[in-house]
Motif scaffolding. Sequence first.
Motif, PDB file in Angstrom:
ATOM      1  N   GLU A  11      -2.715  -1.664   0.212  1.00 11.66           N
ATOM      2  CA  GLU A  11      -1.716  -1.622   1.298  1.00 11.66           C
ATOM      3  C   GLU A  11      -2.094  -2.615   2.390  1.00 11.66           C
ATOM      4  O   GLU A  11      -2.070  -2.277   3.570  1.00 11.66           O
ATOM      5  N   PHE A  12      -2.479  -3.822   2.018  1.00 11.71           N
ATOM      6  CA  PHE A  12      -2.913  -4.797   3.022  1.00 11.71           C
ATOM      7  C   PHE A  12      -1.706  -5.497   3.654  1.00 11.71           C
ATOM      8  O   PHE A  12      -0.588  -5.402   3.156  1.00 11.71           O
ATOM      9  N   LEU A  13      -1.951  -6.221   4.746  1.00 12.68           N
ATOM     10  CA  LEU A  13      -0.836  -6.823   5.491  1.00 12.68           C
ATOM     11  C   LEU A  13      -0.119  -7.883   4.675  1.00 12.68           C
ATOM     12  O   LEU A  13       1.095  -8.066   4.799  1.00 12.68           O
ATOM     13  N   PHE A  14      -0.869  -8.616   3.838  1.00 12.30           N
ATOM     14  CA  PHE A  14      -0.261  -9.708   3.079  1.00 12.30           C
ATOM     15  C   PHE A  14      -0.449  -9.516   1.572  1.00 12.30           C
ATOM     16  O   PHE A  14      -0.558 -10.483   0.837  1.00 12.30           O
ATOM     17  N   GLY A  15      -0.501  -8.294   1.119  1.00  7.38           N
ATOM     18  CA  GLY A  15      -0.522  -8.023  -0.322  1.00  7.38           C
ATOM     19  C   GLY A  15      -1.923  -7.929  -0.901  1.00  7.38           C
ATOM     20  O   GLY A  15      -2.146  -7.211  -1.863  1.00  7.38           O
ATOM     21  N   HIS A  16      -2.847  -8.689  -0.370  1.00  4.04           N
ATOM     22  CA  HIS A  16      -4.262  -8.532  -0.719  1.00  4.04           C
ATOM     23  C   HIS A  16      -5.042  -8.772   0.558  1.00  4.04           C
ATOM     24  O   HIS A  16      -4.487  -9.260   1.550  1.00  4.04           O
ATOM     25  N   PHE A  17      -6.328  -8.474   0.559  1.00  3.04           N
ATOM     26  CA  PHE A  17      -7.121  -8.605   1.786  1.00  3.04           C
ATOM     27  C   PHE A  17      -7.130 -10.060   2.253  1.00  3.04           C
ATOM     28  O   PHE A  17      -7.419 -10.975   1.480  1.00  3.04           O
ATOM     29  N   THR A  18      -6.809 -10.256   3.517  1.00  2.00           N
ATOM     30  CA  THR A  18      -6.875 -11.598   4.113  1.00  2.00           C
ATOM     31  C   THR A  18      -7.545 -11.495   5.487  1.00  2.00           C
ATOM     32  O   THR A  18      -7.845 -10.397   5.970  1.00  2.00           O
ATOM     33  N   TRP A  19      -7.691 -12.653   6.116  1.00  2.00           N
ATOM     34  CA  TRP A  19      -8.250 -12.662   7.480  1.00  2.00           C
ATOM     35  C   TRP A  19      -7.458 -11.776   8.420  1.00  2.00           C
ATOM     36  O   TRP A  19      -7.992 -11.237   9.387  1.00  2.00           O
ATOM     37  N   ALA A  20      -6.163 -11.635   8.160  1.00  2.00           N
ATOM     38  CA  ALA A  20      -5.357 -10.789   9.057  1.00  2.00           C
ATOM     39  C   ALA A  20      -5.905  -9.358   9.073  1.00  2.00           C
ATOM     40  O   ALA A  20      -5.988  -8.729  10.136  1.00  2.00           O
ATOM     41  N   ASP A  21      -6.276  -8.848   7.909  1.00  2.00           N
ATOM     42  CA  ASP A  21      -6.838  -7.483   7.858  1.00  2.00           C
ATOM     43  C   ASP A  21      -8.191  -7.435   8.569  1.00  2.00           C
ATOM     44  O   ASP A  21      -8.488  -6.452   9.266  1.00  2.00           O
ATOM     45  N   ALA A  22      -8.982  -8.494   8.402  1.00  2.00           N
ATOM     46  CA  ALA A  22     -10.282  -8.521   9.089  1.00  2.00           C
ATOM     47  C   ALA A  22     -10.075  -8.539  10.600  1.00  2.00           C
ATOM     48  O   ALA A  22     -10.796  -7.857  11.344  1.00  2.00           O
ATOM     49  N   ALA A  62       3.890  -3.366  10.537  1.00  2.00           N
ATOM     50  CA  ALA A  62       5.076  -3.009   9.740  1.00  2.00           C
ATOM     51  C   ALA A  62       5.800  -4.265   9.277  1.00  2.00           C
ATOM     52  O   ALA A  62       6.243  -4.358   8.123  1.00  2.00           O
ATOM     53  N   ASP A  63       5.906  -5.251  10.166  1.00  2.00           N
ATOM     54  CA  ASP A  63       6.599  -6.495   9.821  1.00  2.00           C
ATOM     55  C   ASP A  63       5.871  -7.224   8.686  1.00  2.00           C
ATOM     56  O   ASP A  63       6.492  -7.635   7.696  1.00  2.00           O
ATOM     57  N   CYS A  64       4.562  -7.367   8.806  1.00  2.00           N
ATOM     58  CA  CYS A  64       3.791  -8.049   7.753  1.00  2.00           C
ATOM     59  C   CYS A  64       3.905  -7.288   6.432  1.00  2.00           C
ATOM     60  O   CYS A  64       4.129  -7.879   5.367  1.00  2.00           O
ATOM     61  N   ARG A  65       3.740  -5.981   6.495  1.00  2.00           N
ATOM     62  CA  ARG A  65       3.781  -5.160   5.274  1.00  2.00           C
ATOM     63  C   ARG A  65       5.156  -5.246   4.616  1.00  2.00           C
ATOM     64  O   ARG A  65       5.254  -5.347   3.388  1.00  2.00           O
ATOM     65  N   GLU A  66       6.206  -5.196   5.432  1.00  2.00           N
ATOM     66  CA  GLU A  66       7.561  -5.219   4.882  1.00  2.00           C
ATOM     67  C   GLU A  66       7.860  -6.551   4.222  1.00  2.00           C
ATOM     68  O   GLU A  66       8.422  -6.626   3.136  1.00  2.00           O
ATOM     69  N   ARG A  67       7.426  -7.642   4.872  1.00  2.00           N
ATOM     70  CA  ARG A  67       7.783  -8.961   4.363  1.00  2.00           C
ATOM     71  C   ARG A  67       6.840  -9.448   3.276  1.00  2.00           C
ATOM     72  O   ARG A  67       7.239 -10.166   2.364  1.00  2.00           O
ATOM     73  N   PHE A  68       5.576  -9.097   3.360  1.00  2.00           N
ATOM     74  CA  PHE A  68       4.601  -9.722   2.455  1.00  2.00           C
ATOM     75  C   PHE A  68       3.674  -8.746   1.738  1.00  2.00           C
ATOM     76  O   PHE A  68       2.973  -9.138   0.822  1.00  2.00           O
ATOM     77  N   GLY A  69       3.651  -7.476   2.150  1.00  2.00           N
ATOM     78  CA  GLY A  69       2.627  -6.606   1.601  1.00  2.00           C
ATOM     79  C   GLY A  69       3.127  -5.555   0.638  1.00  2.00           C
ATOM     80  O   GLY A  69       2.393  -5.089  -0.225  1.00  2.00           O
ATOM     81  N   ILE A  70       4.387  -5.195   0.776  1.00  2.00           N
ATOM     82  CA  ILE A  70       4.830  -3.926   0.228  1.00  2.00           C
ATOM     83  C   ILE A  70       4.852  -3.877  -1.300  1.00  2.00           C
ATOM     84  O   ILE A  70       4.601  -2.845  -1.897  1.00  2.00           O
ATOM     85  N   ASP A  71       5.091  -5.048  -1.960  1.00  2.00           N
ATOM     86  CA  ASP A  71       5.222  -5.013  -3.415  1.00  2.00           C
ATOM     87  C   ASP A  71       3.894  -5.198  -4.147  1.00  2.00           C
ATOM     88  O   ASP A  71       3.848  -5.231  -5.356  1.00  2.00           O
ATOM     89  N   SER A  72       2.845  -5.341  -3.378  1.00  2.00           N
ATOM     90  CA  SER A  72       1.572  -5.646  -4.016  1.00  2.00           C
ATOM     91  C   SER A  72       0.972  -4.425  -4.699  1.00  2.00           C
ATOM     92  O   SER A  72       1.136  -3.299  -4.262  1.00  2.00           O
ATOM     93  N   ASN A  73       0.257  -4.680  -5.795  1.00  2.00           N
ATOM     94  CA  ASN A  73      -0.494  -3.578  -6.401  1.00  2.00           C
ATOM     95  C   ASN A  73      -1.978  -3.728  -6.095  1.00  2.00           C
ATOM     96  O   ASN A  73      -2.822  -3.110  -6.720  1.00  2.00           O
ATOM     97  N   GLU A  74      -2.309  -4.584  -5.129  1.00  2.00           N
ATOM     98  CA  GLU A  74      -3.722  -4.788  -4.772  1.00  2.00           C
ATOM     99  C   GLU A  74      -4.129  -3.959  -3.569  1.00  2.00           C
ATOM    100  O   GLU A  74      -5.226  -4.117  -3.036  1.00  2.00           O
TER     101      GLU A  74
END
Length: 212
Positions: free
Chosen positions: A153-164, A139-151
């Motif tokens: 619902e990844f943690l940092f707006g687009h797929f990153t190592w964090a999602d892996a 929730a913290d990652c999505r709120e701060r870095f993911g939520i406005d992305s159109n790529e």
Amino acid sequence: MQLVIGNKNYSSWSLRPWLGLKVAGIEFDEQLHNLYAANAREERLQWSPSGKVPVLLDGDVTIWETLAIAEYIAERFPLAQLWPQDPIARALARTVCAEMHAGFAALRTACPMDVRSRHAFEMTPEVAADVARVVALWADCRERFGIDSNEGEFLFGHFTWADAFFAPVVTRLVTYGIEVPAAAQVYMQTVLALPAMQEWLAAGELEVGAAP
Ligand SMILES: N[C@@H](CCC(=O)N[C@@H](CS)C(=O)NCC(=O)O)C(=O)O
């Protein structure tokens, strides 16, 4: 470049670099290793000085340990943007990967990866605490870095190592029927819907043999 991985049904550490490489579209040869074969450790030692998988082999370079493999791939293929571009987001992405790598012992021990199965699970306070931390972290990652992305619902707006790094947590929550809040479920669906994730899960279904 060759990635040596364990059984797709069971090997959570193997899933992480495999997924990153696949989602980034980086070509590699896959060497599948049966973790439960009679001579498994001897076989692993021919690739990996630690005797564990995954191992990345790139020419005469050998990288074991998933965090180091992630860093090596990110440096070798910077255009893949497997870390976020923003330095603060990147630092946080590295932080949550390190937290995953070093933590969540109760969840990992009580709920080993087994993607093709569904197990009844009696919740314990220790596992509940790990799950609550995972949900808060997402929730913290999505709120701060993911939520406005159109790529996605990844943690940092687009797929990153964090999602892996959290992909095997997603499969564990499914395997053990652990309920999480709606926002976390949306994130889980995003990960599960990745074509590469579907490919891994399908291969896990087809694998022969069960862990002892
Ligand atoms: N710290 C290692 C952990 C790797 C690991 O534990 N791999 C498991 C398979 S998921 C393994 O090779 N197990 C064999 C053994 O421990 O003997 C990493 O991050 O890559």
